[in-house]
Structure formats: C-alpha cells, structure tokens
Design a protein around this motif. Structure first.
Motif, PDB file in Angstrom:
ATOM      1  N   LYS A  16      71.745  60.075  66.827  1.00 52.88           N
ATOM      2  CA  LYS A  16      72.929  60.748  66.484  1.00 52.88           C
ATOM      3  C   LYS A  16      72.624  62.314  67.314  1.00 52.88           C
ATOM      4  CE  LYS A  16      75.456  60.883  62.700  1.00 52.88           C
ATOM      5  NZ  LYS A  16      75.799  61.316  61.465  1.00 52.88           N
ATOM      6  N   GLN A  28      69.296  62.648  63.758  1.00 52.46           N
ATOM      7  CA  GLN A  28      68.993  61.706  63.034  1.00 52.46           C
ATOM      8  C   GLN A  28      68.780  60.351  63.939  1.00 52.46           C
ATOM      9  OE1 GLN A  28      71.370  60.964  59.462  1.00 52.46           O
ATOM     10  NE2 GLN A  28      71.748  58.995  60.528  1.00 52.46           N
ATOM     11  N   ILE A  32      68.122  60.389  57.392  1.00 58.99           N
ATOM     12  CA  ILE A  32      67.548  61.456  57.110  1.00 58.99           C
ATOM     13  C   ILE A  32      66.349  61.137  56.086  1.00 58.99           C
ATOM     14  CG2 ILE A  32      67.434  63.791  55.933  1.00 58.99           C
ATOM     15  CD1 ILE A  32      70.111  64.278  57.530  1.00 58.99           C
ATOM     16  N   LYS A 291      73.558  65.318  38.760  1.00 61.92           N
ATOM     17  CA  LYS A 291      74.010  64.616  40.236  1.00 61.92           C
ATOM     18  C   LYS A 291      74.631  65.553  41.011  1.00 61.92           C
ATOM     19  CE  LYS A 291      72.104  60.287  39.973  1.00 61.92           C
ATOM     20  NZ  LYS A 291      71.192  59.741  41.040  1.00 61.92           N
ATOM     21  N   PHE A 293      74.498  68.944  44.209  1.00 63.16           N
ATOM     22  CA  PHE A 293      73.553  69.448  45.075  1.00 63.16           C
ATOM     23  C   PHE A 293      73.855  70.603  45.530  1.00 63.16           C
ATOM     24  CE2 PHE A 293      73.645  64.861  45.005  1.00 63.16           C
ATOM     25  CZ  PHE A 293      72.363  64.439  44.647  1.00 63.16           C
ATOM     26  N   ARG A 295      74.640  73.903  48.255  1.00 63.34           N
ATOM     27  CA  ARG A 295      74.889  73.789  49.712  1.00 63.34           C
ATOM     28  C   ARG A 295      74.897  75.298  50.008  1.00 63.34           C
ATOM     29  NH1 ARG A 295      73.771  68.505  50.948  1.00 63.34           N
ATOM     30  NH2 ARG A 295      75.104  67.310  49.752  1.00 63.34           N
ATOM     31  N   THR A 314      69.669  71.238  49.657  1.00 63.10           N
ATOM     32  CA  THR A 314      69.818  69.736  49.754  1.00 63.10           C
ATOM     33  C   THR A 314      69.333  69.155  48.667  1.00 63.10           C
ATOM     34  OG1 THR A 314      68.842  68.054  51.439  1.00 63.10           O
ATOM     35  CG2 THR A 314      67.524  69.747  50.781  1.00 63.10           C
ATOM     36  N   PHE A 315      69.677  67.672  49.001  1.00 61.39           N
ATOM     37  CA  PHE A 315      69.100  66.592  48.038  1.00 61.39           C
ATOM     38  C   PHE A 315      67.873  66.428  48.566  1.00 61.39           C
ATOM     39  CE2 PHE A 315      67.633  62.087  48.292  1.00 61.39           C
ATOM     40  CZ  PHE A 315      67.850  61.749  46.735  1.00 61.39           C
ATOM     41  N   ARG A 344      82.002  73.074  43.071  1.00 64.11           N
ATOM     42  CA  ARG A 344      83.343  72.497  43.197  1.00 64.11           C
ATOM     43  C   ARG A 344      83.872  73.291  41.599  1.00 64.11           C
ATOM     44  NH1 ARG A 344      80.708  68.695  45.637  1.00 64.11           N
ATOM     45  NH2 ARG A 344      80.032  67.268  43.737  1.00 64.11           N
TER      46      ARG A 344
ATOM     47  N   LEU B  35      78.706  60.999  57.797  1.00 63.29           N
ATOM     48  CA  LEU B  35      78.083  61.722  56.582  1.00 63.29           C
ATOM     49  C   LEU B  35      76.403  61.432  56.561  1.00 63.29           C
ATOM     50  CD1 LEU B  35      80.209  60.525  53.581  1.00 63.29           C
ATOM     51  CD2 LEU B  35      79.854  62.898  54.257  1.00 63.29           C
ATOM     52  N   GLY B  36      76.094  60.382  56.952  1.00 61.45           N
ATOM     53  CA  GLY B  36      74.444  60.041  56.576  1.00 61.45           C
ATOM     54  C   GLY B  36      74.512  59.593  55.237  1.00 61.45           C
ATOM     55  N   VAL B  39      73.827  60.081  48.755  1.00 65.15           N
ATOM     56  CA  VAL B  39      72.918  60.056  47.522  1.00 65.15           C
ATOM     57  C   VAL B  39      73.879  60.088  46.294  1.00 65.15           C
ATOM     58  CG1 VAL B  39      71.091  61.289  48.972  1.00 65.15           C
ATOM     59  CG2 VAL B  39      72.770  62.730  47.921  1.00 65.15           C
ATOM     60  N   PHE B  40      75.033  60.353  46.119  1.00 59.05           N
ATOM     61  CA  PHE B  40      75.598  60.251  45.002  1.00 59.05           C
ATOM     62  C   PHE B  40      77.287  60.116  45.172  1.00 59.05           C
ATOM     63  CE2 PHE B  40      77.871  62.584  41.427  1.00 59.05           C
ATOM     64  CZ  PHE B  40      77.455  61.708  40.225  1.00 59.05           C
ATOM     65  N   THR B  58      84.157  62.494  44.972  1.00 62.77           N
ATOM     66  CA  THR B  58      83.257  63.406  46.102  1.00 62.77           C
ATOM     67  C   THR B  58      82.237  62.255  46.585  1.00 62.77           C
ATOM     68  OG1 THR B  58      83.859  65.204  44.557  1.00 62.77           O
ATOM     69  CG2 THR B  58      82.116  65.450  46.230  1.00 62.77           C
ATOM     70  N   GLU B  60      78.347  62.758  48.164  1.00 63.53           N
ATOM     71  CA  GLU B  60      77.521  63.709  48.228  1.00 63.53           C
ATOM     72  C   GLU B  60      76.377  63.134  49.298  1.00 63.53           C
ATOM     73  OE1 GLU B  60      76.740  67.054  47.575  1.00 63.53           O
ATOM     74  OE2 GLU B  60      77.727  67.369  45.519  1.00 63.53           O
ATOM     75  N   ALA B  61      76.111  63.504  50.422  1.00 70.24           N
ATOM     76  CA  ALA B  61      75.005  62.953  51.346  1.00 70.24           C
ATOM     77  C   ALA B  61      74.226  64.100  51.346  1.00 70.24           C
ATOM     78  CB  ALA B  61      75.752  62.726  52.561  1.00 70.24           C
ATOM     79  N   VAL B  62      72.839  63.645  52.035  1.00 72.53           N
ATOM     80  CA  VAL B  62      71.749  64.442  51.895  1.00 72.53           C
ATOM     81  C   VAL B  62      72.225  65.995  52.477  1.00 72.53           C
ATOM     82  CG1 VAL B  62      69.477  65.072  52.915  1.00 72.53           C
ATOM     83  CG2 VAL B  62      70.012  62.752  52.515  1.00 72.53           C
ATOM     84  N   LYS B  63      73.085  66.006  53.833  1.00 70.70           N
ATOM     85  CA  LYS B  63      73.158  67.144  54.218  1.00 70.70           C
ATOM     86  C   LYS B  63      74.588  67.827  54.205  1.00 70.70           C
ATOM     87  CE  LYS B  63      70.842  69.563  55.723  1.00 70.70           C
ATOM     88  NZ  LYS B  63      70.199  70.454  55.166  1.00 70.70           N
ATOM     89  N   ALA B  64      75.479  66.972  53.543  1.00 65.95           N
ATOM     90  CA  ALA B  64      76.977  67.202  53.657  1.00 65.95           C
ATOM     91  C   ALA B  64      77.617  66.689  52.369  1.00 65.95           C
ATOM     92  CB  ALA B  64      77.600  66.577  54.741  1.00 65.95           C
ATOM     93  N   VAL B  65      78.811  67.304  52.029  1.00 66.32           N
ATOM     94  CA  VAL B  65      79.692  66.813  50.927  1.00 66.32           C
ATOM     95  C   VAL B  65      80.898  66.699  51.519  1.00 66.32           C
ATOM     96  CG1 VAL B  65      79.982  69.099  50.111  1.00 66.32           C
ATOM     97  CG2 VAL B  65      80.210  67.442  48.529  1.00 66.32           C
TER      98      VAL B  65
END
Lengths: 361, 126
Positions: A16, A28, A32, A291, A293, A295, A314-315, A344, B35-36, B39-40, B58, B60-65
């Motif tokens: 990508k 990626q 990732i 749970k 993360f 940003r 990040t996660f 949020r 999204l990639g 993770v949640f 919602t 949650e991906a590694v790099k984005a929400v």
C-alpha cells in the motif's frame, strides 16, 4: 511525487503506497503488526531512500558543523556516526539528523520531509571554506533490521560485520556492489543501514539477493507503518510529531546529544537560558492498559486540568496495549505519575513510564 | 477486493445483510484494507437503539481510529463476541466472522437509501 529506485518492486509486492516527504512510499505490505514482529523476531528490510543526504567538504567543514549542530562533532573520527539536531536561534528544532565522519568529508542524513528546508537553512549559515551539496538523489538507502540481520548480510560480504560497533560504519561491497555499511537503525534492533548508488537496476538486484540470503530466517519487506510503531516502542522521536520548531532538544529528552560545553552553536544561548530557568515541560512516555489507544493531538489531563498533548501514540504490537509520548508539565513527568488521556470525550487513566517501552537486551 | 452482491452498503463503508426483519452489520473489505490491522472494536450493548446514519461504535486499528455508522435504525439483538478477543477477524473475514452487530430492523423502508453492490463499487473506484 518522487519515487525511490525500488518503487516497481514495492508495487509488485502489493504494497500500500502513500505520500510521505514528497515520495510515494510503501506504508505496509501484509500488515503493520506482522511486519513489526518480523523485525523484532527475525529480519526485515525497509526502503528508506527518501531520506536526505548532504555532503559537507572544505577545511572549515568541522567548524561549520560545530556551529550548526548541537552534538560535539570534534568527538567523531572516521567511521563514526553521531545522532544530533540542528536548532534555530530560539532553540526550536530545525531537524534531527545523523552525522557521518567519512575521512575527507562529512555526510549528513536528514528527514525526507525536511530535506529542502534543512539544506536552505544550512546553506544560509555557510561561511569560510565549506562546500555543502545535496546528494539525496544519488543515494538509495536500505535498512536491514532485526536479530537475523547480521547473519543475512554476512553471507553477502567479506566485511566482518560483527566488528562494526553500534553507530559505526565502514565502506565495503555487498554482493559486489560498493556501499556504506552502517550499524544504525530506527528500530532498537540489531541492524544495518546500506547507502548505495540510486540506480533502479542495482537496487533491485541488491534487494533480491538480500531477500534470498534472508529467506531461511523469514525475511520480509517492512513499510513505514511498522517503522513508526518500532521507533515508538523505543521512545525514539519523530520529527513533525514529537519534535519540531516549537520544541527544543532539552525538553524533548535530547539533552544527551546537546553539548552545551562544546563552544558556541546556533540556539545555544536559548537552550542555556531554558536550562537555567528549569524545564517547564518534558516529553514523556505513557502506557494505558484499557482497550483505548492514544493518538497524535489527544489532550492530556490531570484532575480535569490540561497538562499537555499526545505527540505520538499507537497500539504496541510487542506489548499489546496502548503506548504514547507527549509533553507534560514538569510536575507530571516522573515515571509512575498518573495522568489521563482524553479519548472521545472520556478521561482514560494512563501511567507515565520510563523509556523505552520495550527493553532490548 | 471482494464485495458480495447480497449486501447493501453505506458511503461510510458499512454493509448490512438483511434476513427477514433482522440485519447483520459489518465493515467492507475496502474499509478494513484502508484501516489496516484492527486491534479493538467498541460496540454498543444489546438493547441499544441505533439510528440510521449515526455513530454506534468505534474501530481502533494500529495507526488509525474510525467511527462506525448505522446503515439502518433498529435495536441491537446480538454482538459478535468473537471479534472482542480476535479483532483481526474484521481484516480477514469482513463479511463473515468479522461481522459486528445484529439488529432488529425498525423501519425497512430505510433500506431504500442504501447502495447496492454496483453503486458501492463505483463509489470506491472514485
């Protein structure tokens, strides 16, 4: 948009591609998390040819770099690399960079998105016998990183790679191609960065022989997405996120590269003043076990008072929970401090921790 | 990328599969790819009343929400518990094991405002 000499390979691998620093770069290939863990456990290869490279020559090259960078360049000798930063007069950071002592000249490696800005800024401070050249288009750069990186590359070169210490480099050939072999990286793992001629045919050949050599170790291509999660687990700063013109190296935890005793350099008076007055905020790492993360840009709070912002988050693929960095008021910068991240609209508890997040042996 | 013809789609990249007055909701193959690694997934509890076009959860991906938007109004009957422990199912099987909620459709006429597969393919080709 620019492309690296390996663009066609990335496309054929189904990467990508996204715009980064003016280049069309692979973010990626497979995912990732998978790519991240390949680098932590095996060996991965990054195309980071978008990075900028400058050469500095002339008999005043040393004094020029002493003036324009915060680390002590006089401590370098041929074959050594130094992590450093350049600062504006007010102490804000122009960029972070690597300085290579190449014998008869120096090589500077800068962030892709800053290449032109850095070059113009450096050029504006040239005085005496200094020849500054932007060689970014002449170099390709491959980062081979992970616990199996040495075994992989050793098959392809007569240079004894185990003898190259961390932050040292040598010139040699890999698969017959001349290059700079540097024991550096942005992942926290054992690894090498290879600077070679930016030629599509040569680069494609080298890419292929490295993948053949690493096949038995599970080698894989790694994108910029995993590069970011790997560096963040180590607490390494990313320019544009954690450091920029509004932050100075002392509050960013880069006091260790800022040599206030080495003589005059650009930004020094401002940094000395900031140190004497005491740092008002510090870049810290924090973790959260819920749970949710952190940003970039999320607000940090304590007892409903704003204390700062998330600069990177990040996660964490290694730890499997959220990690982040951000500037907080000095009172909350000690490891163990409890803070909140507003996610949020809700305050989620987080703990300030010592960096790096992931301990490497 | 795969887009089943028996689903209806939203411009925010959710799908709904309708069986009688029940609908299963998830995100499309295109959405998971953008999204990639997921993770949640934060979902509403059973009994929550979703409103068409409004956010209901919602991702949650590694790099984005990213927010989830309800393709249709209705009451949540069931959550996919499997994606709580194995969120990568959203990436691997976005239309099957990666579904998110099952709802009791409140007003079937709302379905008319959703896209069929051909319209959705046109949307993402843009």
């Amino acid at each position: 948009m620019k492309r690296t000499p390996l663009y066609e390979i990335h496309k054929s691998l189904g990467a990508k591609l996204v715009e980064f620093g003016g280049f069309e770069m692979p973010v990626q290939y497979t995912g990732i998390i998978e790519e991240h863990l390949v680098v932590r456990k095996k060996v991965g290869v990054f195309d980071v040819s978008h990075m900028g490279e400058f050469e500095v020559r002339g008999k005043d090259a040393l004094s020029f770099l002493q003036k324009t960078t915060v680390n002590d360049v006089s401590k370098l000798h041929e074959g050594r690399v130094q992590y450093s930063a350049m600062c504006y007069e007010n102490g804000g950071i122009v960029d972070d960079l690597l300085v290579y002592h190449c014998g008869d000249h120096y090589m500077l490696v800068v962030n892709a998105s800053n290449t032109q800005k850095d070059f113009d800024w450096l050029q504006s401070h040239v005085s005496g016998d200094v020849d500054l050249k932007d060689k970014s288009d002449s170099f390709a750069l491959l980062a081979v990183q992970g616990p199996k990186s040495l075994q992989t590359l050793q098959k392809l070169t007569s240079v004894d790679l185990s003898k190259i210490e961390y932050y040292h480099f040598t010139r040699g050939t890999v698969a017959g191609v001349p290059m700079i072999i540097s024991r550096t990286g942005y992942t926290g793992e054992m690894g090498f960065e290879l600077y070679l001629e930016s030629n599509a045919a040569t680069c494609s050949t080298i890419w292929q022989v490295i993948f053949d050599a690493g096949k038995e170790y599970g080698i894989a291509p790694i994108g910029l997405g995993a590069r970011d999660t790997l560096r963040l687990e180590m607490g390494f700063c990313l320019y544009g996120n954690d450091i920029d013109q509004t932050t100075h190296p002392l509050e960013a935890g880069l006091g260790w590269i800022t040599k206030l005793n080495k003589g005059d350099f650009l930004g020094k008076p401002a940094l000395v003043k900031a140190k004497e007055e005491g740092l008002k905020r510090r870049l810290v790492g924090f973790t959260l076990k819920e749970k949710a993360f952190p940003r970039h840009g999320y607000e940090l709070k304590s007892n409903s008072t704003s204390i700062g912002q998330v600069t990177s988050g990040t996660f964490s693929p290694s730890l499997e929970y959220g990690i982040g960095m951000g500037y907080v008021s000095a009172a909350f910068s000690e490891p163990g401090s409890s803070i909140e991240i507003v996610i949020r609209g809700k305050g989620i508890p987080a703990q300030v921790v010592k960096l790096p997040f992931v301990q490497k042996s | 990328m795969n887009f089943p013809a028996n689903l209806q789609y939203t411009k925010e990249h959710e799908w709904i599969r309708v069986e009688g007055d029940a609908g299963w909701i998830g995100i499309t193959d295109y959405a998971q790819g953008e999204l990639g690694d997921v993770v949640f997934v934060e979902l509403p509890s059973v009994g929550t009343k979703l409103q068409q076009g409004k956010t209901f959860g919602t991702i949650e991906a590694v790099k984005a929400v990213s927010d989830l938007y309800a393709p249709i109004s209705g009451e949540v009957l069931e959550l996919n518990k499997e994606i709580q422990s194995t969120p990568e199912l959203v990436n691997k099987e976005p239309y099957d094991k990666g579904w998110m909620v099952k709802v009791k459709i409140a007003n079937a006429s709302e379905l008319a405002s959703l896209m069929d597969v051909e319209s959705y393919k046109k949307l993402i080709a843009k």
